[in-house]
Motif scaffolding. Structure first.
Motif, PDB file in Angstrom:
ATOM      1  N   ILE A 139      47.096 121.732 -48.553  1.00 28.04           N
ATOM      2  CA  ILE A 139      46.937 121.389 -47.123  1.00 28.04           C
ATOM      3  C   ILE A 139      47.809 122.281 -46.247  1.00 28.04           C
ATOM      4  O   ILE A 139      47.393 122.702 -45.158  1.00 28.04           O
ATOM      5  CB  ILE A 139      47.201 119.890 -46.838  1.00 28.04           C
ATOM      6  CG1 ILE A 139      46.839 119.597 -45.389  1.00 28.04           C
ATOM      7  CG2 ILE A 139      48.632 119.484 -47.128  1.00 28.04           C
ATOM      8  CD1 ILE A 139      46.476 118.191 -45.099  1.00 28.04           C
ATOM      9  N   GLU A 140      48.992 122.642 -46.725  1.00 26.32           N
ATOM     10  CA  GLU A 140      49.838 123.541 -45.924  1.00 26.32           C
ATOM     11  C   GLU A 140      49.150 124.893 -45.703  1.00 26.32           C
ATOM     12  O   GLU A 140      49.287 125.493 -44.641  1.00 26.32           O
ATOM     13  CB  GLU A 140      51.196 123.749 -46.617  1.00 26.32           C
ATOM     14  CG  GLU A 140      52.128 122.565 -46.451  1.00 26.32           C
ATOM     15  CD  GLU A 140      53.306 122.596 -47.427  1.00 26.32           C
ATOM     16  OE1 GLU A 140      54.235 121.823 -47.205  1.00 26.32           O
ATOM     17  OE2 GLU A 140      53.280 123.378 -48.405  1.00 26.32           O
TER      18      GLU A 140
ATOM     19  N   LEU B  67      46.978 124.322 -42.866  1.00 21.26           N
ATOM     20  CA  LEU B  67      47.716 124.073 -41.623  1.00 21.26           C
ATOM     21  C   LEU B  67      48.361 125.331 -41.044  1.00 21.26           C
ATOM     22  O   LEU B  67      48.551 125.417 -39.838  1.00 21.26           O
ATOM     23  CB  LEU B  67      48.797 122.999 -41.855  1.00 21.26           C
ATOM     24  CG  LEU B  67      48.256 121.575 -41.986  1.00 21.26           C
ATOM     25  CD1 LEU B  67      49.350 120.632 -42.476  1.00 21.26           C
ATOM     26  CD2 LEU B  67      47.685 121.085 -40.650  1.00 21.26           C
TER      27      LEU B  67
ATOM     28  N   SER C 276      46.824 126.597 -38.037  1.00 24.22           N
ATOM     29  CA  SER C 276      46.615 125.751 -36.863  1.00 24.22           C
ATOM     30  C   SER C 276      47.489 126.130 -35.678  1.00 24.22           C
ATOM     31  O   SER C 276      47.250 125.679 -34.577  1.00 24.22           O
ATOM     32  CB  SER C 276      46.813 124.275 -37.214  1.00 24.22           C
ATOM     33  OG  SER C 276      48.104 124.065 -37.713  1.00 24.22           O
TER      34      SER C 276
ATOM     35  N   THR D 206      46.718 124.774 -31.764  1.00 24.17           N
ATOM     36  CA  THR D 206      47.446 123.584 -31.344  1.00 24.17           C
ATOM     37  C   THR D 206      47.596 123.550 -29.815  1.00 24.17           C
ATOM     38  O   THR D 206      47.687 124.594 -29.162  1.00 24.17           O
ATOM     39  CB  THR D 206      48.834 123.531 -32.027  1.00 24.17           C
ATOM     40  OG1 THR D 206      49.534 122.421 -31.525  1.00 24.17           O
ATOM     41  CG2 THR D 206      49.626 124.792 -31.785  1.00 24.17           C
TER      42      THR D 206
ATOM     43  N   ASP E 118      50.194 117.107 -34.219  1.00 21.39           N
ATOM     44  CA  ASP E 118      50.410 117.329 -35.646  1.00 21.39           C
ATOM     45  C   ASP E 118      49.467 116.436 -36.459  1.00 21.39           C
ATOM     46  O   ASP E 118      48.825 116.902 -37.406  1.00 21.39           O
ATOM     47  CB  ASP E 118      51.873 116.998 -35.969  1.00 21.39           C
ATOM     48  CG  ASP E 118      52.236 117.391 -37.390  1.00 21.39           C
ATOM     49  OD1 ASP E 118      51.951 118.551 -37.752  1.00 21.39           O
ATOM     50  OD2 ASP E 118      52.778 116.549 -38.121  1.00 21.39           O
ATOM     51  N   ALA E 119      49.373 115.174 -36.029  1.00 25.98           N
ATOM     52  CA  ALA E 119      48.497 114.241 -36.750  1.00 25.98           C
ATOM     53  C   ALA E 119      47.046 114.703 -36.645  1.00 25.98           C
ATOM     54  O   ALA E 119      46.290 114.661 -37.623  1.00 25.98           O
ATOM     55  CB  ALA E 119      48.652 112.834 -36.191  1.00 25.98           C
TER      56      ALA E 119
ATOM     57  N   ARG F 266      46.465 117.620 -38.952  1.00 28.74           N
ATOM     58  CA  ARG F 266      46.380 117.196 -40.356  1.00 28.74           C
ATOM     59  C   ARG F 266      45.029 116.546 -40.646  1.00 28.74           C
ATOM     60  O   ARG F 266      44.429 116.785 -41.689  1.00 28.74           O
ATOM     61  CB  ARG F 266      47.492 116.187 -40.688  1.00 28.74           C
ATOM     62  CG  ARG F 266      48.757 116.876 -41.017  1.00 28.74           C
ATOM     63  CD  ARG F 266      49.910 115.982 -41.409  1.00 28.74           C
ATOM     64  NE  ARG F 266      51.045 116.867 -41.569  1.00 28.74           N
ATOM     65  CZ  ARG F 266      51.317 117.505 -42.705  1.00 28.74           C
ATOM     66  NH1 ARG F 266      50.601 117.295 -43.779  1.00 28.74           N
ATOM     67  NH2 ARG F 266      52.330 118.351 -42.769  1.00 28.74           N
TER      68      ARG F 266
ATOM     69  N   ALA G 181      42.516 119.236 -40.856  1.00 27.15           N
ATOM     70  CA  ALA G 181      42.661 119.982 -42.117  1.00 27.15           C
ATOM     71  C   ALA G 181      42.079 119.168 -43.275  1.00 27.15           C
ATOM     72  O   ALA G 181      41.368 119.706 -44.129  1.00 27.15           O
ATOM     73  CB  ALA G 181      44.126 120.311 -42.369  1.00 27.15           C
ATOM     74  N   MET G 182      42.370 117.865 -43.290  1.00 26.85           N
ATOM     75  CA  MET G 182      41.865 117.016 -44.376  1.00 26.85           C
ATOM     76  C   MET G 182      40.340 116.960 -44.343  1.00 26.85           C
ATOM     77  O   MET G 182      39.680 116.941 -45.380  1.00 26.85           O
ATOM     78  CB  MET G 182      42.431 115.593 -44.277  1.00 26.85           C
ATOM     79  CG  MET G 182      43.817 115.420 -44.836  1.00 26.85           C
ATOM     80  SD  MET G 182      44.047 116.079 -46.520  1.00 26.85           S
ATOM     81  CE  MET G 182      43.263 114.801 -47.485  1.00 26.85           C
TER      82      MET G 182
ATOM     83  N   ASP H  60      39.960 117.613 -50.962  1.00 23.33           N
ATOM     84  CA  ASP H  60      40.903 116.643 -50.382  1.00 23.33           C
ATOM     85  C   ASP H  60      41.785 115.977 -51.445  1.00 23.33           C
ATOM     86  O   ASP H  60      42.948 115.695 -51.195  1.00 23.33           O
ATOM     87  CB  ASP H  60      40.185 115.598 -49.512  1.00 23.33           C
ATOM     88  CG  ASP H  60      38.911 115.069 -50.152  1.00 23.33           C
ATOM     89  OD1 ASP H  60      38.327 115.769 -51.004  1.00 23.33           O
ATOM     90  OD2 ASP H  60      38.503 113.946 -49.815  1.00 23.33           O
TER      91      ASP H  60
ATOM     92  N   ALA I 262      44.950 118.031 -52.066  1.00 24.07           N
ATOM     93  CA  ALA I 262      45.719 118.441 -50.880  1.00 24.07           C
ATOM     94  C   ALA I 262      47.194 118.696 -51.158  1.00 24.07           C
ATOM     95  O   ALA I 262      47.789 119.620 -50.602  1.00 24.07           O
ATOM     96  CB  ALA I 262      45.553 117.408 -49.763  1.00 24.07           C
TER      97      ALA I 262
END
Ligand code: ATP
Ligand code: MG
Length: 511
Positions: free
Chosen positions: A97-98, A101, A104, A108, A126-127, A130, A133-134, A143, A146
């Motif tokens: 996941i990083e 991210l 992003s 953002t 941030d949420a 994430r 991304a998920m 997923d 992740a």
């Protein structure tokens, strides 16, 4: 339909080499557009010009009516052009996941101050990132992975992760450089569907560079064909596929004709060169290889086949002592390799051309080849092998002084194979030699492998292209999730319905 992206007389010259020599085409909005051609044709260079890695030496690139040639890469990304790379560029030591991210920061909404002060806006942002991304990971069925290190994903999943990361930028145009490399036919079929769905779901325009013809012909609406920097054909798949120029330069005359599997021979079995006993390998808590036993006899070509993640590359790496064994043993010429360091293997007669090439980018082609022979003292033998390498891959001969890192993907693959041969090994381990190789050259590489084997070299081959692997091999082992489920004579396995079906993914036909 209007053109979203258009190239007019694009030219990119490196020193004396015209990598792209005046190419023009228009990519309509929401199209799935193919860019194909032999190794070194200039496809990746076109992507590098469009994304601002290089400032073109001539011609224009227009995106949504605006000239973008020569703009810096970040600016072009901001305008809405995202890409994936031919050689995977993930942060291996970061989680899955990083890796998504990291893209992003471009999209953002939080300002730098928000980030430093960790304001509510930052937290909400941030949420949201994430969640997005998920969502992208879920689209590629990643997923569940992740939290895992990106480097522990099988090759095919790493390629999908790269696409997910590119999509974090909310691009208008997505440039994919060989997304199907290293996927087997069932996985490639899934990718075809995903490319179509992505286009519809994200309103994307897709430009696809790919050597897997099943994918190109299956998914592209329009195809542009290059060879040595020039356009040689353009049209719909059906027309391009039968164009004599394309057949000659790229597909090869009998591109679908695979040599019939050889029949089992009744030769007296030679001595065992390599034996692998109950090999187990784990990445952290995940057991990738669960007790594999196999043997390779002198003069044999043995193939390891199986879907992505089956444990083929892990097995090769464990044999090459690049990964620690959890249990089991490997012996070469009767000697247990237990206490042997990886770097001593070459002197013992084991060479490997790894998946993803791993050539030295800052050394020239000649220096890379010389590095492959570092255990050899005999200058005459080195010169002779250098000549053999050039005879095998004439392109390398043309490029002796070029830096390895600037070679095209296929040229790097040729170099990796040639370098492995430079040590004059007894056992050659090849991990996906057809990866990134144009169809016409795949034929040549397999012919070359057969020639080398006839001269007495023993080969352990990992290959996603099951038909080819079984046609070239005497024996094969079929791996499924870290275990050998079938093994035996390659010709017999090629006819085994279980190989065609369940073990390699539905719908794979080995005919
Ligand atoms: N920076 C560079 N310096 C010198 N030559 C280069 C450079 N970049 C690319 N080339 C050469 O330009 C030619 C085109 O390379 P490119 O990577 O665009 O090919 P490609 O069509 O993507 O091939 P492949 O299918 O093998 O990836 C190659 O012969 C390559 O060696
Ligand atoms: Mg390329």
């Amino acid at each position: 339909m209007s053109a979203l992206l258009s190239l007019s007389n694009l030219e990119m010259v490196f020193g004396g080499l015209r990598a792209v020599g005046g190419v023009s085409f228009e990519v309509p909005e929401k199209a799935i557009f193919g860019l194909i051609g032999p190794n070194g044709a200039g496809k990746t260079t076109v992507f590098n010009c469009v994304t601002g890695v290089y400032a073109p030496t001539g011609g224009t690139i227009t995106f949504r009516g605006r000239p973008i040639g020569g703009l810096p890469a970040w600016k072009i990304a901001d305008l809405g052009i995202a890409r994936t790379f031919q050689n995977i560029r993930l942060f291996g030591q970061m989680s899955v996941i990083e890796n998504v991210l990291v893209a992003s920061h471009r999209v953002t909404k939080a300002s730098l101050l928000d980030v430093i002060a960790r304001t509510d806006r930052y937290a909400a942002d941030d949420a949201a990132m994430r969640a997005k991304a998920m969502d992208l990971l879920a689209f590629f069925e990643l997923d569940d992975n992740a939290g895992q290190l990106a480097s522990s994903l099988p090759y095919g999943d790493q390629r999908r992760l790269e696409i997910a990361r590119a999509l974090m930028l909310d691009p208008r145009v997505l440039l994919l450089d060989e997304p199907a490399a290293g996927l087997n036919s069932a996985e490639a079929k899934v990718l075809e569907g995903q490319i179509r769905t992505l286009r519809d779901r994200f309103d994307l325009t897709v430009v696809l560079v790919e050597h897997n013809m099943q994918v190109v012909m299956g998914v592209c609406e329009e195809i542009h064909v290059m060879d040595r920097g020039e356009t040689i054909a353009h049209g719909v798949p059906a027309a391009v596929q039968t164009d004599p120029k394309v057949l000659e330069a790229y597909l090869g005359a009998g591109h679908d004709a695979v040599t019939a599997p050889r029949e089992a021979t009744a030769e007296a079995p030679a001595e065992v060169l390599l034996s692998v006993m109950d090999l187990q390998v784990a990445y952290g808590g995940i057991q990738a290889v669960k007790g594999i036993s196999l043997e390779v006899r002198r003069g044999e070509l043995v193939a390891l086949i199986g879907a992505n993640g089956a444990g083929k590359t892990t097995t090769l790496k464990a044999i090459a002592r690049m990964l620690p064994l959890k249990a089991g043993a490997v012996a070469f010429e009767g000697k247990n390799l237990g206490g042997v360091e990886a770097h001593s293997l070459v002197a013992m007669g084991i060479a490997m051309a790894p998946e993803g090439r791993a050539i030295f980018p800052n050394l020239t082609v000649r220096e890379n080849l010389e590095m492959g022979a570092y255990t050899v003292d005999d200058r005459g033998a080195i010169a002779a092998r250098m000549d053999e390498a050039v005879a095998l891959f004439p392109r390398l001969g043309e490029r002796m002084a070029q830096l390895g890192g600037t070679l095209s993907g296929g040229e790097q693959q040729m170099l990796a194979i040639a370098r492995a041969l430079m040590s004059g090994p007894k056992l050659l381990m090849l991990d996906e030699p057809s990866l990134g190789i144009a169809p016409v050259l795949v034929d040549q590489i397999f012919e070359a492998i057969d020639r080398i084997r006839r001269k007495g070299l023993t080969i352990l081959l990992v290959e996603q292209n099951t038909r080819r692997a079984l046609a070239a091999a005497q024996r094969a082992y079929v791996l499924v999730t870290g275990e050998v489920v079938l093994s035996g004579d390659a010709a017999t396995l090629a006819r085994d319905p279980r190989v065609q079906g369940a073990y390699l993914g539905e719908g794979v036909h080995i005919d």
